[in-house]
Motif scaffolding. Structure first.
Motif, PDB file in Angstrom:
ATOM      1  N   ASP A   1      37.319   1.987  -4.814  1.00 45.06           N
ATOM      2  CA  ASP A   1      36.973   3.266  -4.194  1.00 45.06           C
ATOM      3  C   ASP A   1      37.960   3.681  -3.104  1.00 45.06           C
ATOM      4  O   ASP A   1      38.344   4.844  -3.025  1.00 45.06           O
TER       5      ASP A   1
ATOM      6  N   ARG B   1      33.075   7.407 -10.901  1.00 46.41           N
ATOM      7  CA  ARG B   1      32.447   6.131 -11.276  1.00 46.41           C
ATOM      8  C   ARG B   1      31.318   6.364 -12.283  1.00 46.41           C
ATOM      9  O   ARG B   1      31.188   5.653 -13.262  1.00 46.41           O
TER      10      ARG B   1
ATOM     11  N   ARG C   1      32.571   8.841  -6.321  1.00 54.79           N
ATOM     12  CA  ARG C   1      31.245   8.472  -6.843  1.00 54.79           C
ATOM     13  C   ARG C   1      30.991   9.138  -8.195  1.00 54.79           C
ATOM     14  O   ARG C   1      30.471   8.514  -9.114  1.00 54.79           O
TER      15      ARG C   1
END
Length: 145
Positions: A36, A17, A14
């Motif tokens: 992911d 990203r 996360r």
């Protein structure tokens, strides 16, 4: 001094990203092109340790052939998160040798943290429809007993 907070592989993905292009090549991954599930699997397979350091991510992957050496990455353009990571690795994991594989854009953070240019891998990374050179930056710490 920048504090480090360890991240799980899912938390690391996360964060990568959110970092966007600054995360390309982070520990040999590419969050722009990899999904992911693949990123979590790759970080786990490589035994990556990823930390939040202020607003940046820093991380390392052990070199299985050299027990005291790690490959390091950072999403920061500044050296302070890299210094915090090196301090942690030296103190708590007894690492003494560090290698960063970066493009010319990512070199400043490592050079500012005491890394030296060890060499160049010409045309080693393909991105944006072209091959780009990768700088090999190294740092050695004295061995403590």
């Amino acid at each position: 001094m920048t504090d480090l907070r360890p991240l799980s592989p899912a938390e690391a993905v996360r964060g990568l990203r959110r970092a966007g292009d600054a995360a390309r090549g982070f520990l040999g991954t590419d969050p722009v092109t990899q999904n992911d599930a693949l990123l979590v699997r790759e970080l786990t397979r490589r035994e990556a340790k990823v930390y939040a350091a202020g607003g940046a991510l820093v991380g390392c992957v052990p070199n299985r052939a050299q027990p005291r050496q790690v490959y390091v990455s950072s999403t920061s353009a500044g050296p302070e998160p890299v210094r915090a990571l090196l301090g942690h690795l030296t103190t708590y994991q007894r690492r003494t040798s560090f290698v960063a594989l970066v493009g010319a854009d990512g070199a400043a953070a490592f050079l500012g943290a005491g890394f030296a240019r060890g060499g160049v891998l010409p045309g080693h990374h393909y991105a944006g429809h072209a091959f780009h050179d990768v700088l090999v930056l190294v740092k050695e710490e004295p061995c403590r007993s």
